[in-house]
Design an enzyme around this catalytic site. Structure first.
Site, PDB file in Angstrom:
ATOM      1  N   GLU A 287      47.497 -26.390 -31.066  1.00 56.38           N
ATOM      2  CA  GLU A 287      48.803 -26.593 -30.433  1.00 56.38           C
ATOM      3  C   GLU A 287      48.860 -27.618 -29.295  1.00 56.38           C
ATOM      4  O   GLU A 287      49.079 -27.257 -28.143  1.00 56.38           O
ATOM      5  CB  GLU A 287      49.333 -25.241 -29.919  1.00 56.38           C
ATOM      6  N   GLU A 391      48.275 -19.916 -38.296  1.00 54.68           N
ATOM      7  CA  GLU A 391      48.631 -18.868 -37.349  1.00 54.68           C
ATOM      8  C   GLU A 391      49.953 -18.252 -37.708  1.00 54.68           C
ATOM      9  O   GLU A 391      50.898 -18.945 -38.066  1.00 54.68           O
ATOM     10  CB  GLU A 391      48.744 -19.430 -35.926  1.00 54.68           C
TER      11      GLU A 391
END
Ligand SMILES: *[C@@H]1O[C@H](CO)[C@@H](O)[C@H](O)[C@H]1NC(C)=O
Ligand SMILES: *[C@@H]1O[C@H](CO)[C@@H](O)[C@H](O)[C@H]1NC(C)=O
Ligand SMILES: *[C@@H]1O[C@H](CO)[C@@H](O)[C@H](O)[C@H]1NC(C)=O
Ligand SMILES: *[C@@H]1O[C@H](CO)[C@@H](O)[C@H](O)[C@H]1NC(C)=O
Length: 542
Positions: A287, A391
């Protein structure tokens, strides 16, 4: 939701969550166990239900845990597995494939309305789409420490087997952080000292790797029925490589250390190889948008310009020239909308970066605001890259007041519908990582399995079964095939051909009880779908 994640605080109590002490961040499933009694060991151990919320959770302790044995269908038969709001969990039924009546086809030719609109799902194995890479869970520090802290060896085994074992969900992928993540008890990386050590002379794994993550991964690998593919991501490099000198907060990599950071990955892969654990893939970093947006937890920010340069001049060549040249390099590792920047824009600016990238990893938190067609479009634009989901978690939305909702059927349905949607839009591979909750940090998220350390037991949430309806029955290299729905309402579904040449259809029925006919090669399975249920049907049409 990413904004909620962060802060490294050991927290074991929260008034909103009176039920449990820790959450294990792996996902779901059953355990293997000895199949004891019953003929040919084909009898599953049923769920030990405990009523919570709208549905039930299944309780496992050191001596008992429900399981599910996949029963390969005999030629000309099918086997179905049903889980429902009302409390069924992988309820197994068998049936014969019925010849579709010749007359029926005649009627259809004749255009007789009743026969034409007979509700059914027709499989077309001539139309093939993406391959399944696998399904799995995360081995983070939190998950591994919680698992290590279970006192009863049999309970530890039940947990591992529930996810990876033959009578469990048969997960075949693991995602793990390289160094610390927000799911750790402290902020750390490898080779923190000496500072500015461009040769990484002091690179060693951390106590968390040796004492928790590696033992847990070894148990998982030993229990698994297939090769486990491990995907590793860095949350933050050592702070001396960063312009901020901090783990969290906005940061960029100092250009002087671009090559050192590429070698940091190789050192990590090498250190795990020395422990006999093979790393299958790495991502370009967890991220990056988190850091760009302020970095509430360990992260590293990138501009597309810098990342393209780093991949094409440092990471790519370094991995490909190393002993670990076959390790897959996955780009993006962030929410769906960021495919547009961390991949499309980056590749425009640095076209040479593309050749090093094997696939694209996406997270799911922003799926509600991004159409799944972004996946389809990406896959069409880059047909040689695979797409995997790295995820996913429920309860991460700011509006989810109950971070852990025991017995929530709704979350099981969200999972199932999201997986079906993703599978229908990714003409490439897929792996799912349903993130459970951390035991520290204030961003509690739900998990497929919740561990109650004090009671030495764990419970399987409805979400565990939702994951299992896909993971258990879709082995690696299963291929999605076309399936057409005529006249069925309130049903989501997706169909596959497995490497064993059976057909697997996963259905979610959000309506009342209904019967579905699944047709293949002129024969059909007639399957009852209870109200609010997730059903997997495996057909052998040979
Ligand atoms: C474990 O669960 C089983 C089934 O619910 C129960 O019969 C048994 O007493 C439990 N064992 C322990 C040690 O709690
Ligand atoms: C190497 O790292 C360890 C911690 O992992 C530290 O204790 C040690 O002092 C470091 N050695 C040097 C020479 O900096
Ligand atoms: C590391 O490099 C930075 C930036 O050049 C410098 O400020 C710092 O003193 C160096 N640290 C050591 C231990 O040499
Ligand atoms: C790795 O495997 C080899 C060969 O099986 C064995 O000799 C060695 O002890 C193992 N190393 C570790 C750290 O487990």
């Amino acid at each position: 939701m990413i904004e909620l994640r962060g802060s490294v605080v050991e927290t074991t109590t929260d008034h909103k969550m009176p039920y449990y002490r820790f959450i294990v961040k792996l996902t779901t499933i059953f355990f293997i166990g000895f199949t004891s009694d019953f003929t040919a060991g084909q009898q599953d151990r049923p769920c030990e239900p405990r009523k919570f919320g709208e549905s039930v959770v299944c309780v496992c302790n050191s001596t008992y845990c429900d399981d599910v044995i996949r029963l390969p269908p005999e030629p000309g038969t099918y086997v179905s597995y049903t889980s429902s709001l009302a409390g069924l969990r992988f309820k197994k039924d068998k049936g014969t494939l019925e010849q579709v009546d010749e007359d029926t086809s005649m009627f259809e030719f004749a255009g007789i309305k009743d026969k034409l609109t007979e509700p059914k799902i027709e499989l077309d194995c001539a139309k093939k789409y993406q391959k399944i890479e696998g399904f799995g869970g995360s081995v983070t520090d939190s998950a591994a420490i919680n698992w290590m802290n279970l006192k009863e060896p049999c309970l530890k085994e039940n947990l591992i087997n529930s996810f990876f074992g033959k009578n469990g969900l048969e997960y075949n992928m693991i995602r793990t952080p390289i160094g610390g993540s927000d799911f750790s008890t402290r902020e750390y990386s490898y080779n923190e000292i000496p500072e500015n050590d461009t040769l990484l002379r002091n690179f060693t794994l951390a106590i968390e790797d040796f004492d928790s993550k590696i033992p847990m991964m070894k148990e998982a690998i030993a229990a698994a029925t297939d090769e486990i593919h491990i995907v590793s991501s860095v949350w933050s490099p050592p702070v001396w490589m960063k312009n901020s000198h901090e783990y969290s907060g906005f940061s960029l990599l100092i250009e002087e250390y671009f090559q050192t950071y590429a070698e940091y990955y190789v050192k990590y892969i090498e250190a795990y190889a020395a422990e006999n654990i093979t790393i299958w893939g790495i991502t370009t970093g967890n991220e990056p948008l988190t850091s760009v947006m302020g970095g509430r937890f360990n992260s590293l920010g990138w501009t597309t310009e810098l990342m393209g340069k780093w991949i094409s001049q440092n990471l790519g060549p370094t991995i490909r020239k190393s002993k670990y040249r076959n390790v897959k390099i996955l780009a993006v590792d962030d929410q769906r909308p960021t495919i547009l920047i961390w991949f499309n824009k980056m590749v425009q600016e640095h076209p040479e970066a593309e050749k090093y990238i094997d696939g694209i990893a996406v997270h799911w938190y922003l799926d509600k605001i991004t159409p799944p067609s972004i996946l389809k479009h990406t896959a069409e634009t880059y047909p040689d890259k695979f797409l995997i989901g790295t995820e996913a978690c429920s309860g991460a939305n700011p509006t989810d007041v109950m971070k852990v909702a025991l017995g929530s059927w709704k979350r099981a349905v969200d999972y199932a519908k999201d997986i079906i949607e993703d599978l229908q839009n990714e003409p490439s591979n897929l792996c799912l990582d349903s993130q459970g909750g951390p035991n520290w940090a204030k961003n509690y998220v739900d998990a497929t399995v919740i561990v109650f350390h004090e009671d030495e037991e764990f419970v399987k949430q409805p979400m565990y079964y939702a994951m299992g309806h896909f993971a258990k029955f879709l082995p690696r290299n299963s291929v999605r095939i076309d399936a057409t729905n005529t006249g069925l309402i309130g049903i989501d579904y997706v169909a596959f051909e497995t490497p064993g040449k059976t057909y697997v259809v996963v259905l979610y029925n959000g309506a009342l009880d209904q019967t579905v006919k699944i047709r293949i090669d002129g024969r059909e399975a007639i399957v009852e779908l209870p109200a609010e249920s997730i059903v997997t049907v495996e057909l052998n049409s040979i």
